[in-house]
Scaffold this motif. Sequence first.
Motif, PDB file in Angstrom:
ATOM      1  N   ILE A 195      52.055  49.321  44.957  1.00  0.00           N
ATOM      2  CA  ILE A 195      51.249  48.489  44.077  1.00  0.00           C
ATOM      3  C   ILE A 195      49.797  48.482  44.521  1.00  0.00           C
ATOM      4  CG2 ILE A 195      50.916  46.115  43.268  1.00  0.00           C
ATOM      5  CD1 ILE A 195      54.173  46.144  44.101  1.00  0.00           C
ATOM      6  N   LYS A 196      48.932  48.799  43.573  1.00  0.00           N
ATOM      7  CA  LYS A 196      47.489  48.647  43.753  1.00  0.00           C
ATOM      8  C   LYS A 196      47.010  47.846  42.561  1.00  0.00           C
ATOM      9  CE  LYS A 196      46.740  52.799  46.411  1.00  0.00           C
ATOM     10  NZ  LYS A 196      46.023  54.037  46.587  1.00  0.00           N
ATOM     11  N   THR A 197      46.086  46.945  42.796  1.00  0.00           N
ATOM     12  CA  THR A 197      45.563  46.132  41.712  1.00  0.00           C
ATOM     13  C   THR A 197      44.045  46.138  41.756  1.00  0.00           C
ATOM     14  OG1 THR A 197      45.486  43.915  40.747  1.00  0.00           O
ATOM     15  CG2 THR A 197      45.837  44.034  43.108  1.00  0.00           C
ATOM     16  N   ASP A 198      43.442  46.089  40.585  1.00  0.00           N
ATOM     17  CA  ASP A 198      41.982  46.048  40.495  1.00  0.00           C
ATOM     18  C   ASP A 198      41.442  44.633  40.624  1.00  0.00           C
ATOM     19  OD1 ASP A 198      41.862  48.786  40.125  1.00  0.00           O
ATOM     20  OD2 ASP A 198      41.960  48.619  37.947  1.00  0.00           O
ATOM     21  N   THR A 199      42.336  43.627  40.661  1.00  0.00           N
ATOM     22  CA  THR A 199      41.872  42.246  40.699  1.00  0.00           C
ATOM     23  C   THR A 199      41.617  41.741  42.117  1.00  0.00           C
ATOM     24  OG1 THR A 199      44.151  41.431  40.631  1.00  0.00           O
ATOM     25  CG2 THR A 199      42.982  41.651  38.519  1.00  0.00           C
ATOM     26  N   ALA A 200      42.347  42.239  43.101  1.00  0.00           N
ATOM     27  CA  ALA A 200      42.163  41.813  44.498  1.00  0.00           C
ATOM     28  C   ALA A 200      41.100  42.681  45.160  1.00  0.00           C
ATOM     29  CB  ALA A 200      43.478  41.925  45.259  1.00  0.00           C
ATOM     30  N   ASN A 250      32.918  40.415  44.784  1.00  0.00           N
ATOM     31  CA  ASN A 250      31.759  40.922  45.528  1.00  0.00           C
ATOM     32  C   ASN A 250      32.238  41.460  46.884  1.00  0.00           C
ATOM     33  OD1 ASN A 250      29.203  41.467  46.493  1.00  0.00           O
ATOM     34  ND2 ASN A 250      28.670  39.332  46.882  1.00  0.00           N
ATOM     35  N   PRO A 251      32.997  42.576  46.853  1.00  0.00           N
ATOM     36  CA  PRO A 251      33.631  43.074  48.077  1.00  0.00           C
ATOM     37  C   PRO A 251      32.675  43.406  49.222  1.00  0.00           C
ATOM     38  CG  PRO A 251      34.456  44.250  46.159  1.00  0.00           C
ATOM     39  CD  PRO A 251      33.333  43.392  45.698  1.00  0.00           C
ATOM     40  N   GLU A 252      31.448  43.743  48.902  1.00  0.00           N
ATOM     41  CA  GLU A 252      30.478  44.088  49.954  1.00  0.00           C
ATOM     42  C   GLU A 252      29.694  42.868  50.433  1.00  0.00           C
ATOM     43  OE1 GLU A 252      30.542  47.111  51.253  1.00  0.00           O
ATOM     44  OE2 GLU A 252      32.063  47.662  49.779  1.00  0.00           O
ATOM     45  N   GLY A 253      29.931  41.720  49.809  1.00  0.00           N
ATOM     46  CA  GLY A 253      29.183  40.510  50.145  1.00  0.00           C
ATOM     47  C   GLY A 253      29.562  39.949  51.512  1.00  0.00           C
ATOM     48  N   PRO A 254      28.756  39.011  52.002  1.00  0.00           N
ATOM     49  CA  PRO A 254      29.030  38.407  53.308  1.00  0.00           C
ATOM     50  C   PRO A 254      30.284  37.535  53.243  1.00  0.00           C
ATOM     51  CG  PRO A 254      27.262  37.231  52.216  1.00  0.00           C
ATOM     52  CD  PRO A 254      27.577  38.433  51.355  1.00  0.00           C
ATOM     53  N   LEU A 255      30.929  37.388  54.391  1.00  0.00           N
ATOM     54  CA  LEU A 255      32.089  36.508  54.474  1.00  0.00           C
ATOM     55  C   LEU A 255      31.615  35.069  54.639  1.00  0.00           C
ATOM     56  CD1 LEU A 255      34.430  38.483  56.908  1.00  0.00           C
ATOM     57  CD2 LEU A 255      34.146  38.739  54.444  1.00  0.00           C
ATOM     58  N   PRO A 256      32.374  34.112  54.109  1.00  0.00           N
ATOM     59  CA  PRO A 256      32.019  32.712  54.329  1.00  0.00           C
ATOM     60  C   PRO A 256      32.072  32.381  55.827  1.00  0.00           C
ATOM     61  CG  PRO A 256      33.757  32.915  52.681  1.00  0.00           C
ATOM     62  CD  PRO A 256      33.565  34.262  53.298  1.00  0.00           C
ATOM     63  N   SER A 257      31.433  31.293  56.212  1.00  0.00           N
ATOM     64  CA  SER A 257      31.340  30.986  57.642  1.00  0.00           C
ATOM     65  C   SER A 257      32.492  30.144  58.176  1.00  0.00           C
ATOM     66  CB  SER A 257      30.013  30.283  57.947  1.00  0.00           C
ATOM     67  OG  SER A 257      29.919  29.091  57.195  1.00  0.00           O
ATOM     68  N   SER A 258      33.156  29.347  57.344  1.00  0.00           N
ATOM     69  CA  SER A 258      34.192  28.446  57.868  1.00  0.00           C
ATOM     70  C   SER A 258      35.594  29.036  57.715  1.00  0.00           C
ATOM     71  CB  SER A 258      34.123  27.087  57.167  1.00  0.00           C
ATOM     72  OG  SER A 258      34.681  27.160  55.865  1.00  0.00           O
TER      73      SER A 258
END
Length: 132
Positions: A5-10, A41-49
Motif C-alpha cells: 500500500i502506498k497512498t498520496d495522502t500521507a 508540506n513534506p519538506e517543511g520544518p518539524l514542529p518543536s513540541s
Amino acid sequence: MTRYIKTDTAAPPPRTARYSHAVEANGFLFVTGQLPIDPDNPEGPLPSSIEEQTELVFRNLSLIVEASGYALSDTVFARIYLSHFERDYAGLNSIYHRYLTDENALPARTTVGVARLGRDALVEIDLTLARR
C-alpha cells in the motif's frame, strides 16, 4: 495474499528510501514507522513540541490505515521511538491515548529511547493491525 500500500495522502517516503506505507499479509497490516512530517508540506520544518509531533505522526498513521481499509482501533501492536525518552514520555502519552481509547482493547506496545531519529524528529511510531 499480500498487498503493498502506498497512498498520496500521507507523507511520502524520503527520496533516499524506497518502501511501502504499509503491507497487508494474512489479515495483518504492517504500517511503516511514521515521522512527524506534514503530508501537505513534506519538506517543511518539524514542529518543536512532542505533542505537536505526535499529532502529525498520528495524522499520517490514520491516513495510511484508512487508505488500507482498516481503523486505528484495529491496532494490536505499537512500537514507539523517542529521541528524548524521559522528557517526552508523558507528552507522547497525552496524545497517544486520544487516538487509542478503548481501555479494554489497548494494543501491546513497546516504547524505546533512541539516540537519533530521521530529520531530528522527537518521535516515530509504527503499527501492526489485525482485521477484527
